[in-house]
Design an enzyme around this catalytic site. Structure first.
Site, PDB file in Angstrom:
ATOM      1  N   ALA A  69      -3.049 -12.570  -0.836  1.00  0.00           N
ATOM      2  CA  ALA A  69      -3.796 -11.804  -1.487  1.00  0.00           C
ATOM      3  C   ALA A  69      -3.156 -11.740  -3.158  1.00  0.00           C
ATOM      4  CB  ALA A  69      -2.384 -10.230  -1.556  1.00  0.00           C
ATOM      5  N   GLY A 112      -2.674 -13.766   3.004  1.00  0.00           N
ATOM      6  CA  GLY A 112      -3.803 -13.395   2.848  1.00  0.00           C
ATOM      7  C   GLY A 112      -4.917 -14.303   2.789  1.00  0.00           C
ATOM      8  N   GLU A 115      -4.432 -15.409   6.906  1.00  0.00           N
ATOM      9  CA  GLU A 115      -4.422 -13.658   7.035  1.00  0.00           C
ATOM     10  C   GLU A 115      -5.566 -13.556   7.729  1.00  0.00           C
ATOM     11  OE1 GLU A 115      -1.563 -11.919   5.264  1.00  0.00           O
ATOM     12  OE2 GLU A 115      -0.315 -11.293   6.912  1.00  0.00           O
ATOM     13  N   GLU A 135       5.293 -15.292   1.807  1.00  0.00           N
ATOM     14  CA  GLU A 135       5.871 -14.417   1.410  1.00  0.00           C
ATOM     15  C   GLU A 135       6.779 -13.262   0.742  1.00  0.00           C
ATOM     16  OE1 GLU A 135       2.848 -14.345   3.940  1.00  0.00           O
ATOM     17  OE2 GLU A 135       1.583 -12.818   3.144  1.00  0.00           O
TER      18      GLU A 135
HETATM   19  N1  CAA Z   1      -2.349 -13.666  -6.429  1.00  0.00           N
HETATM   20  C1  CAA Z   1      -3.240 -14.171  -8.021  1.00  0.00           C
HETATM   21  N2  CAA Z   1      -3.028 -15.246  -8.919  1.00  0.00           N
HETATM   22  C2  CAA Z   1      -3.234 -16.676  -7.602  1.00  0.00           C
HETATM   23  C3  CAA Z   1      -2.604 -16.041  -6.622  1.00  0.00           C
HETATM   24  C4  CAA Z   1      -2.214 -15.181  -5.888  1.00  0.00           C
HETATM   25  N3  CAA Z   1      -1.931 -15.248  -4.288  1.00  0.00           N
HETATM   26  N4  CAA Z   1      -2.527 -17.283  -6.258  1.00  0.00           N
HETATM   27  C5  CAA Z   1      -2.903 -18.281  -7.396  1.00  0.00           C
HETATM   28  N5  CAA Z   1      -3.268 -17.750  -7.995  1.00  0.00           N
HETATM   29  C6  CAA Z   1      -3.421 -18.445  -9.259  1.00  0.00           C
HETATM   30  C7  CAA Z   1      -2.303 -18.598  -9.956  1.00  0.00           C
HETATM   31  O1  CAA Z   1      -1.725 -17.610 -10.870  1.00  0.00           O
HETATM   32  C8  CAA Z   1      -3.171 -19.370 -11.609  1.00  0.00           C
HETATM   33  O2  CAA Z   1      -3.892 -18.263 -12.455  1.00  0.00           O
HETATM   34  P1  CAA Z   1      -3.333 -19.041 -14.040  1.00  0.00           P
HETATM   35  O3  CAA Z   1      -3.991 -20.295 -14.058  1.00  0.00           O
HETATM   36  O4  CAA Z   1      -4.028 -17.694 -14.875  1.00  0.00           O
HETATM   37  O5  CAA Z   1      -2.252 -19.407 -14.229  1.00  0.00           O
HETATM   38  C9  CAA Z   1      -3.977 -20.022 -10.577  1.00  0.00           C
HETATM   39  O6  CAA Z   1      -4.566 -19.546  -9.542  1.00  0.00           O
HETATM   40  C10 CAA Z   1      -3.290 -21.320 -10.237  1.00  0.00           C
HETATM   41  O7  CAA Z   1      -2.748 -21.352  -9.311  1.00  0.00           O
HETATM   42  P2  CAA Z   1      -1.833 -22.760  -9.645  1.00  0.00           P
HETATM   43  O8  CAA Z   1      -1.449 -23.228 -11.340  1.00  0.00           O
HETATM   44  O9  CAA Z   1       0.076 -22.080  -9.201  1.00  0.00           O
HETATM   45  O10 CAA Z   1      -2.540 -23.905  -9.077  1.00  0.00           O
HETATM   46  P3  CAA Z   1      -1.531 -24.856  -8.025  1.00  0.00           P
HETATM   47  O11 CAA Z   1      -2.131 -25.663  -7.383  1.00  0.00           O
HETATM   48  O12 CAA Z   1       0.572 -25.229  -9.169  1.00  0.00           O
HETATM   49  O13 CAA Z   1      -0.273 -23.998  -6.949  1.00  0.00           O
HETATM   50  C11 CAA Z   1      -0.368 -22.970  -4.686  1.00  0.00           C
HETATM   51  C12 CAA Z   1      -1.551 -23.498  -5.484  1.00  0.00           C
HETATM   52  C13 CAA Z   1       0.703 -23.156  -4.672  1.00  0.00           C
HETATM   53  C14 CAA Z   1      -1.572 -22.243  -4.210  1.00  0.00           C
HETATM   54  C15 CAA Z   1       0.020 -21.350  -6.205  1.00  0.00           C
HETATM   55  O14 CAA Z   1      -1.380 -21.152  -6.804  1.00  0.00           O
HETATM   56  C16 CAA Z   1       0.763 -20.787  -5.094  1.00  0.00           C
HETATM   57  O15 CAA Z   1       1.646 -20.745  -4.387  1.00  0.00           O
HETATM   58  N6  CAA Z   1       0.169 -19.100  -5.423  1.00  0.00           N
HETATM   59  C17 CAA Z   1       0.398 -18.347  -4.233  1.00  0.00           C
HETATM   60  C18 CAA Z   1       0.709 -18.208  -3.341  1.00  0.00           C
HETATM   61  C19 CAA Z   1       1.197 -17.014  -2.528  1.00  0.00           C
HETATM   62  O16 CAA Z   1       2.345 -17.007  -2.131  1.00  0.00           O
HETATM   63  N7  CAA Z   1       0.514 -16.365  -1.691  1.00  0.00           N
HETATM   64  C20 CAA Z   1       0.667 -14.573  -0.595  1.00  0.00           C
HETATM   65  C21 CAA Z   1       0.539 -13.553  -1.483  1.00  0.00           C
HETATM   66  S1  CAA Z   1       1.027 -12.675  -0.431  1.00  0.00           S
HETATM   67  C22 CAA Z   1       0.040 -11.695   0.033  1.00  0.00           C
HETATM   68  O17 CAA Z   1      -0.812 -12.069   0.664  1.00  0.00           O
HETATM   69  C23 CAA Z   1       0.604 -10.847   1.011  1.00  0.00           C
HETATM   70  C24 CAA Z   1      -0.172 -10.000   2.701  1.00  0.00           C
HETATM   71  O18 CAA Z   1      -0.286 -10.868   3.645  1.00  0.00           O
HETATM   72  C25 CAA Z   1      -1.755 -10.259   2.515  1.00  0.00           C
END
Ligand code: CAA
Length: 261
Positions: A69, A112, A115, A135
């Site tokens: 998400a 998500g 999911e 999460e």
């Molecule tokens: N939401 C918003 N933006 C996101 C994102 C997310 N879930 N995941 C990645 N991005 C964005 C980053 O902010 C970054 O943006 P900028 O270039 O503007 O800084 C861009 O995508 C690239 O990401 P990274 O620089 O972090 O890339 P990386 O290769 O270093 O890492 C990753 C990759 C491990 C996937 C890391 O991006 C990450 O941990 N992302 C979040 C994963 C996460 O926590 N997901 C769960 C979300 S909560 C949820 O989903 C609730 C639910 O149950 C429905």
């Protein structure tokens, strides 16, 4: 054709009978913002009513199926906002699609993203796919089915370990655990998912829909009710022309010509 901002849609396969939805918000690793999920819903509804489409593949990019998400969108949301607007409830449409759905997962399928993949009927993964429910690292919990569907898919101990640590599972582990049905080289993944859609598309689409409905009901019902549900659908299939055609063709040693009727 409808113009989408966050996804690309296409019809693939020799008979153009496999709908392809490609998440296309690459710079945010396909983070599932509200608009993106709404567009998936619109595309699915379009494909549901399009009788030329027999199966649907949902995929992302090589780097990410979807990284969850949209955290930027969620950061300032209050409980009241979530509750009053039923936050994330419009995601359910993905699991309610009556046509067979296949998730083709390359790269990250996190939160998500994992999911959404689990809302599909079948998951195929590329060799470098990573599944996770991180999460907990954000101070929250999976909110689009992760605690329920992952547990059903891989069992309590593995699901608890993933959800309580936020650690990722590789494609190979995911296949071993039963989350994923097959693993392919990255560049072959989407083609293989489309081929799978084409194989399903050779059969009666009424039978396919009934198979899907019955299997999905196994998540909802205790065994005796599930068996009864199955039996009712099995008996119902005898009302179709396709059942007569399928059995007649078998006995006449020829290929059946299903009319989805
Ligand atoms: N939401 C918003 N933006 C996101 C994102 C997310 N879930 N995941 C990645 N991005 C964005 C980053 O902010 C970054 O943006 P900028 O270039 O503007 O800084 C861009 O995508 C690239 O990401 P990274 O620089 O972090 O890339 P990386 O290769 O270093 O890492 C990753 C990759 C491990 C996937 C890391 O991006 C990450 O941990 N992302 C979040 C994963 C996460 O926590 N997901 C769960 C979300 S909560 C949820 O989903 C609730 C639910 O149950 C429905």
């Amino acid at each position: 054709a409808v113009q989408y901002e966050y996804i690309k849609v296409d019809k693939r396969g020799e008979k153009k009978n496999v709908g392809l939805i490609q998440l296309n918000r690459l710079k945010a690793l396909n983070a599932l913002c509200d608009g993106l999920v709404s567009e998936i819903g619109e595309a699915l509804q379009e494909m549901e009513t399009d009788t030329s489409i027999d199966a649907i593949v949902i995929t992302g990019s090589e780097r990410a199926f979807a990284a969850g998400a949209d955290i930027a969108e969620m950061k300032d949301k209050s409980f009241q906002d979530c509750y009053a607007r039923k936050f994330l409830s419009h995601w359910d449409i993905i699991s309610k699609c009556p046509k067979p759905t296949i998730a083709a997962v390359n790269g990250f399928a996190l939160g998500g993203g994992c999911e959404v993949a689990m809302m599909c009927d079948i998951i195929y993964a590329g060799e470098k796919a990573k599944f996770g429910q991180p999460e907990i690292t954000l101070g929250t919990i999976p909110g689009a089915g992760g605690t329920q569907r992952l547990t059903r898919a891989i069992g309590k101990s593995k699901a608890m370990e993933m959800i309580l640590t936020g650690e990722f599972m590789s494609a190979q582990e995911a296949e071993k655990a039963g989350l994923v049905s097959k693993v392919f080289p990255v560049e072959e993944l989407v083609g293989e998912a489309i081929k799978l859609g084409e194989r399903i598309g050779e059969f009666s689409q009424i039978a396919a829909a009934m198979c899907k409905e019955a299997v999905n009901m196994s998540d909802e019902l205790p065994l005796s009710n599930g068996l009864l549900y199955e039996k009712k659908l099995f008996h119902s299939s005898f009302a179709t022309d396709d059942k007569r055609e399928g059995m007649t063709a078998f006995l006449e040693k020829r290929k059946p010509d299903f009319k989805d009727n």
